[in-house]
Write a protein that holds these residues in place. Structure first.
Motif, PDB file in Angstrom:
ATOM      1  N   SER A  60      45.264  49.083  46.219  1.00  0.00           N
ATOM      2  CA  SER A  60      45.476  47.887  47.109  1.00  0.00           C
ATOM      3  C   SER A  60      46.670  47.085  46.716  1.00  0.00           C
ATOM      4  O   SER A  60      47.134  46.450  47.752  1.00  0.00           O
ATOM      5  CB  SER A  60      44.030  46.943  46.922  1.00  0.00           C
ATOM      6  N   THR A  61      47.086  47.003  45.645  1.00  0.00           N
ATOM      7  CA  THR A  61      48.265  46.509  45.186  1.00  0.00           C
ATOM      8  C   THR A  61      49.447  47.083  45.629  1.00  0.00           C
ATOM      9  O   THR A  61      50.257  46.452  46.433  1.00  0.00           O
ATOM     10  CB  THR A  61      48.274  46.360  43.520  1.00  0.00           C
ATOM     11  N   LEU A  62      49.341  48.499  45.886  1.00  0.00           N
ATOM     12  CA  LEU A  62      50.527  49.364  46.546  1.00  0.00           C
ATOM     13  C   LEU A  62      50.396  48.895  48.203  1.00  0.00           C
ATOM     14  O   LEU A  62      51.639  48.796  48.351  1.00  0.00           O
ATOM     15  CB  LEU A  62      50.123  50.801  46.329  1.00  0.00           C
ATOM     16  N   ASP A  63      49.248  49.011  48.595  1.00  0.00           N
ATOM     17  CA  ASP A  63      49.310  48.518  49.898  1.00  0.00           C
ATOM     18  C   ASP A  63      50.047  47.076  50.306  1.00  0.00           C
ATOM     19  O   ASP A  63      50.718  47.020  51.368  1.00  0.00           O
ATOM     20  CB  ASP A  63      47.882  48.390  50.689  1.00  0.00           C
ATOM     21  N   ILE A  67      53.442  46.362  52.595  1.00  0.00           N
ATOM     22  CA  ILE A  67      53.514  45.345  53.728  1.00  0.00           C
ATOM     23  C   ILE A  67      54.442  44.203  53.458  1.00  0.00           C
ATOM     24  O   ILE A  67      55.247  43.937  54.384  1.00  0.00           O
ATOM     25  CB  ILE A  67      51.994  44.656  53.755  1.00  0.00           C
ATOM     26  N   ILE A  68      54.684  43.668  52.350  1.00  0.00           N
ATOM     27  CA  ILE A  68      55.593  42.608  51.962  1.00  0.00           C
ATOM     28  C   ILE A  68      56.855  43.355  51.937  1.00  0.00           C
ATOM     29  O   ILE A  68      58.064  42.473  52.494  1.00  0.00           O
ATOM     30  CB  ILE A  68      55.348  41.982  50.673  1.00  0.00           C
ATOM     31  N   ASN A  69      57.188  44.455  51.465  1.00  0.00           N
ATOM     32  CA  ASN A  69      58.468  45.098  51.403  1.00  0.00           C
ATOM     33  C   ASN A  69      59.712  44.112  51.077  1.00  0.00           C
ATOM     34  O   ASN A  69      60.494  43.915  51.708  1.00  0.00           O
ATOM     35  CB  ASN A  69      58.576  45.680  52.843  1.00  0.00           C
ATOM     36  N   PRO A  70      59.502  43.931  49.715  1.00  0.00           N
ATOM     37  CA  PRO A  70      60.494  42.926  49.097  1.00  0.00           C
ATOM     38  C   PRO A  70      61.900  43.709  48.986  1.00  0.00           C
ATOM     39  O   PRO A  70      61.915  44.750  48.593  1.00  0.00           O
ATOM     40  CB  PRO A  70      59.873  42.356  47.929  1.00  0.00           C
ATOM     41  N   VAL A  89      53.839  51.566  38.662  1.00  0.00           N
ATOM     42  CA  VAL A  89      55.333  51.641  38.655  1.00  0.00           C
ATOM     43  C   VAL A  89      55.299  53.219  39.377  1.00  0.00           C
ATOM     44  O   VAL A  89      56.101  53.368  40.207  1.00  0.00           O
ATOM     45  CB  VAL A  89      55.934  51.252  37.676  1.00  0.00           C
ATOM     46  N   LYS A  90      54.669  54.473  38.890  1.00  0.00           N
ATOM     47  CA  LYS A  90      54.794  55.383  39.152  1.00  0.00           C
ATOM     48  C   LYS A  90      54.424  55.643  40.631  1.00  0.00           C
ATOM     49  O   LYS A  90      55.076  56.353  41.425  1.00  0.00           O
ATOM     50  CB  LYS A  90      54.013  56.529  38.182  1.00  0.00           C
ATOM     51  N   ARG A  91      53.424  54.972  41.034  1.00  0.00           N
ATOM     52  CA  ARG A  91      53.084  55.173  42.531  1.00  0.00           C
ATOM     53  C   ARG A  91      54.089  54.344  43.510  1.00  0.00           C
ATOM     54  O   ARG A  91      54.204  54.794  44.549  1.00  0.00           O
ATOM     55  CB  ARG A  91      51.539  54.388  42.614  1.00  0.00           C
ATOM     56  N   ILE A  92      54.436  53.232  43.000  1.00  0.00           N
ATOM     57  CA  ILE A  92      55.409  52.727  43.725  1.00  0.00           C
ATOM     58  C   ILE A  92      56.853  53.336  44.059  1.00  0.00           C
ATOM     59  O   ILE A  92      57.119  53.416  45.149  1.00  0.00           O
ATOM     60  CB  ILE A  92      55.968  50.991  43.014  1.00  0.00           C
ATOM     61  N   LYS A  93      57.180  54.069  43.042  1.00  0.00           N
ATOM     62  CA  LYS A  93      58.299  54.973  43.115  1.00  0.00           C
ATOM     63  C   LYS A  93      58.227  56.240  43.902  1.00  0.00           C
ATOM     64  O   LYS A  93      59.095  56.602  44.688  1.00  0.00           O
ATOM     65  CB  LYS A  93      58.681  55.552  41.598  1.00  0.00           C
ATOM     66  N   ILE A  94      56.818  56.780  44.293  1.00  0.00           N
ATOM     67  CA  ILE A  94      56.697  57.851  45.172  1.00  0.00           C
ATOM     68  C   ILE A  94      56.620  57.300  46.424  1.00  0.00           C
ATOM     69  O   ILE A  94      57.270  58.325  47.428  1.00  0.00           O
ATOM     70  CB  ILE A  94      55.264  58.311  44.816  1.00  0.00           C
ATOM     71  N   LEU A  96      57.970  53.955  47.738  1.00  0.00           N
ATOM     72  CA  LEU A  96      58.843  52.895  48.030  1.00  0.00           C
ATOM     73  C   LEU A  96      60.311  52.887  47.272  1.00  0.00           C
ATOM     74  O   LEU A  96      60.261  53.296  46.139  1.00  0.00           O
ATOM     75  CB  LEU A  96      58.348  51.482  48.037  1.00  0.00           C
ATOM     76  N   ASN A  97      61.229  52.737  47.916  1.00  0.00           N
ATOM     77  CA  ASN A  97      62.537  52.766  47.113  1.00  0.00           C
ATOM     78  C   ASN A  97      63.079  51.275  46.853  1.00  0.00           C
ATOM     79  O   ASN A  97      64.048  50.737  47.767  1.00  0.00           O
ATOM     80  CB  ASN A  97      63.583  53.407  47.807  1.00  0.00           C
ATOM     81  N   ILE A  98      62.534  50.629  46.070  1.00  0.00           N
ATOM     82  CA  ILE A  98      62.685  49.132  45.810  1.00  0.00           C
ATOM     83  C   ILE A  98      63.028  48.897  44.245  1.00  0.00           C
ATOM     84  O   ILE A  98      62.410  49.615  43.290  1.00  0.00           O
ATOM     85  CB  ILE A  98      61.490  48.405  45.843  1.00  0.00           C
TER      86      ILE A  98
END
Length: 201
Positions: A60-63, A67-70, A89-94, A96-98
């Motif tokens: 849910s955090t990743l979702d 959505i916010i896409n900072p 963080v591992k999930r974010i990197k898969i 999103l490129n932020i």
């Protein structure tokens, strides 16, 4: 206007209070609120995602992040949250490129732990390091450690409480007095030390 910086408090309760989350108190993330209010006063669009306060899973955090896409992500880390932070963080990197930066007690004490996780660490106070990052057009791939302090903390603005919903927080159940008249100061939220002296917040 897009979100310049998303400050995240991961939900450490997924591990530390597994199964009894509803019994644990949850306080607002005052450090993140202070940082966000300061950066807002400098003209930046800042949001807080308090996964702990809202009770979000990593999925849910990743979702919410997607959505916010900072433009930049800042994550606060303490020793007890390292496992949840690493997974997140591992999930974010898969997905999103932020750029991701870390702050808090653990990154300040052991910044090298984060060199393989994100783009950098803000040691100590994050006010000026984050202000510097937000002023950069491009953030490089090399891991950086930023450290700087505000000379006059009296210049910090009043906290923007609209950044969070105060209904998401609750006092520790073992710190809350049952009736207001039990407190000699008329205060409901109270704490007792191990030697049974009363400390009133």
């Amino acid at each position: 206007m897009g979100v310049d910086l998303l400050l995240i408090r991961p939900n450490s309760y997924l591990v530390s209070y597994k199964g009894i989350e509803d019994l644990a108190g949850i306080a607002p993330p005052l450090g993140l609120l202070s940082l966000a209010s300061f950066l807002r006063s400098e003209g930046y669009c800042i949001e807080i995602l308090d996964a702990e306060g809202i009770g979000l899973s990593i999925d849910s955090t990743l979702d919410r992040i997607a959505i916010i896409n900072p433009k930049i992500i800042g994550i606060t880390v303490m020793a007890g949250t390292m496992g949840v932070v690493t997974d997140l963080v591992k999930r974010i990197k898969i997905c999103l490129n932020i750029p991701i930066f870390f702050g808090g007690l653990l990154p300040t004490a052991l910044p090298e732990l984060f060199s393989s996780l994100g783009n950098g660490v803000c040691k100590g106070e994050g006010y000026k390091p984050l202000l510097f990052l937000l002023g950069q057009r491009n953030i490089g791939m090399d891991f950086i450690i930023l450290e700087d302090r505000l000379e006059d903390l009296d210049l910090l603005p009043v906290i923007d409480w609209d950044l969070v919903d105060l209904e998401d927080y609750r006092a520790h159940t073992w710190h809350t007095l049952g009736k207001e008249e039990r407190s000699p100061y008329g205060i409901v939220y109270s704490s007792r030390s191990v030697v049974k002296n009363g400390y009133i917040y």
